[in-house]
Design an enzyme around this catalytic site. Sequence first.
Site, PDB file in Angstrom:
ATOM      1  N   HIS A 118      15.027  -8.963   2.665  1.00 48.75           N
ATOM      2  CA  HIS A 118      13.957  -9.338   3.588  1.00 48.75           C
ATOM      3  C   HIS A 118      14.792  -9.929   4.653  1.00 48.75           C
ATOM      4  CE1 HIS A 118      11.251  -8.771   0.215  1.00 48.75           C
ATOM      5  NE2 HIS A 118      10.301  -9.022   1.193  1.00 48.75           N
ATOM      6  N   GLU A 136       4.193   2.583   4.628  1.00 52.92           N
ATOM      7  CA  GLU A 136       4.913   2.346   5.917  1.00 52.92           C
ATOM      8  C   GLU A 136       5.109   3.688   6.553  1.00 52.92           C
ATOM      9  OE1 GLU A 136       5.562   0.491   3.363  1.00 52.92           O
ATOM     10  OE2 GLU A 136       5.302  -1.615   4.256  1.00 52.92           O
TER      11      GLU A 136
END
Lengths: 325, 327
Positions: free
Chosen positions: B129, B60
């Site tokens: 999440h 990322e």
Amino acid sequence: MTTLTNGDDLHLSLYRKMFQIRRFEEEAARAYAQSKIGGFLHLYIGQEPIAVGASAALRPDDYVMTTYRDHGLALARGMSPRAAMAELYGKVTGCSKGLGGSMHFFDKEHNMLGGYGIVGGHIPIAVGTAFASKYRGEDRVSMVFFGEGAVSIGDFHEGMSLAALWKLPIVFVCENNEYAMGTPLSRTLSVEDVSLKALAYGMERDRFNSEHVLQVRDRLAEAVARARTNSEPTLVEIRTYRFRGHSMSDPGKYRTKEELEERKKKDVLLRSRVELEEKGHKAALEAIEKEVEDEITDAIRFAEESPEPGPEVLEPTTYAGPFAR
Amino acid sequence: MTVLRFREAVRAAMVEEMERDERVYLVGEEVGHYQGAYKVTEGMLDKFGSRRVIDAPITESGFTGISIGAAMVGLRPIVEYMTWNFSAVAFDQILNNAAKLRQMSGGQLSIPLVLRAPNGSAKQVGSQHSHAMEHFYAHVPGLKVLAPAMPADAKGLLKSAIRDDNPVLFMESETLYGVKGEVPDDPDFIVPLGVASIVREGTDVSIIAWSRMVHVAIEAAAELEKEGISAEIVDLRSLRPLDEETIVKSVTKTHRAVVAHEGWPYGGVGAEIADRIQRLAFDELDAPVLRATTLDVPMPYNARLEQYVIPQASRIIENVHRVLYKS
Ligand SMILES: Cc1ncc(C[n+]2csc(CCOP(=O)(O)OP(=O)(O)O)c2C)c(N)n1
């Protein structure tokens, strides 16, 4: 700057750059001591042959990025001492309008795409400029500089990993000056040969001591050629030494006087001077030095006399275009 | 007009802009061969090839930084994260580079970059999440933050974002991908950044929301109507820039406001909006501005507790009752 001749003319012009950087920083240190410059000031003194040799191996349209220790590379790439000094003084005439300071020199015209303050954070960004060159089918090369302190951080590995995976035209240059702030190499890396990291990514590597500015130019030129013609990255570790503390606020007590004196004897800039003088260029050297002194004096006067940026610079530099509400 | 699902509207925006502008490319984990973790990018690899639809490994920070670098020298990347929750791994790149480089360089550099991903709670995917991340980024000058609720807005705003010369963060509620709506086909259709929309007119209270909470507010308003309470719903669509004017206009009409959002209340965007209302429309207010937010805890996995923690229509209704002094 791009012709790869080894004549004395080239050596003299590289000596001029190194001397300019040295004198620029010595005067910056003086101005800092007088509180004319604020914040952090990380000097490059001792490492000049790397930025200068590297710039000689690159084309003007190639991209470079480095850390907060950025004066050397900016000047080597062609930033004017005026714009550089004015930036240190926080003036609107500085390369970044006085908004960046010592650690954030930017000069888009010379494709010097910045000095960055977060260790290693700029490495993927430099990889991105190489990505853009490949995407557009250009033969530009990117070169990114960092200290051995950056080798432990994730962004170094992510940048290397993606550059190798996507075969991007970039040269990673680790300027290993043996200290990350006050921490010696022996306490930062389990494997002191930084160039070995390239093996894990299937990347070409090189490693040498910075002993001569022309040697730096020649060795980096090999990596640059690999990037330009094959679009392949290389990791190059160059051993060097900084003569000053990590920054102006660091007296450098973690190393002995003897060690420092030993290393100063091997000053690469001085070595160039001795060599050129022995070859009969005494007059040329003196002329160069006089010219540089005048340039630096002029830069300081320019910085002192320049105006400060007003608040009107803040909004247009925060967003491109109008920012509704 | 075509009826599209939210995910298809997002895809249409990317496809149209990539057709229009060669400099636009898409990068992220599983965006190519796998067709997108949420199938947003379905068919895009076939259409544009692997030069422009790029599968990245799990890096990322790496691919965010690379996109910043590419944007700096003239490309216009679109970065997809699997969820905004994972953008935390790239937070340094977004905060310290994307947002600041323009100013640090004295205005020499622009970063025309779009970062997009699913956001907020889904169903029982646990605390790592489930969070709504817009609050972290809306704090940062130099960034723009969008969070549409309707497919047409998703398309129009994403097209604007791709054409914008700044880093723009685009939040797609994970639960909205299947929502259908009429979407203009016109390739020149865009929704300007920083303009809210009134999705329901009302007179008694303003419910200010964005993303999934707009749909929850619509549900709440229908319930409130049965009690004779008329709620106006302001869909902000864009959190930075923020459409103060529409908020103030609505509050001036209703004299009461409830802000509804996912994400924690402490220091959240709801607090910012409450501050602006009290500052800009103090004399119009008949009650303090209240907020219906996710509770101040990490998201639990247990289904019942999860529903308790996420704002439901009932929490909005409760707060509406309180600003109307009806409870
Ligand atoms: C992510 C991050 N952590 C810590 C620091 C503080 N810091 C600044 S320079 C430095 C040492 C870096 O040493 P090195 O990478 O070897 O570069 P050098 O200063 O020797 O050129 C540290 C720890 C920082 N700027 N960024």
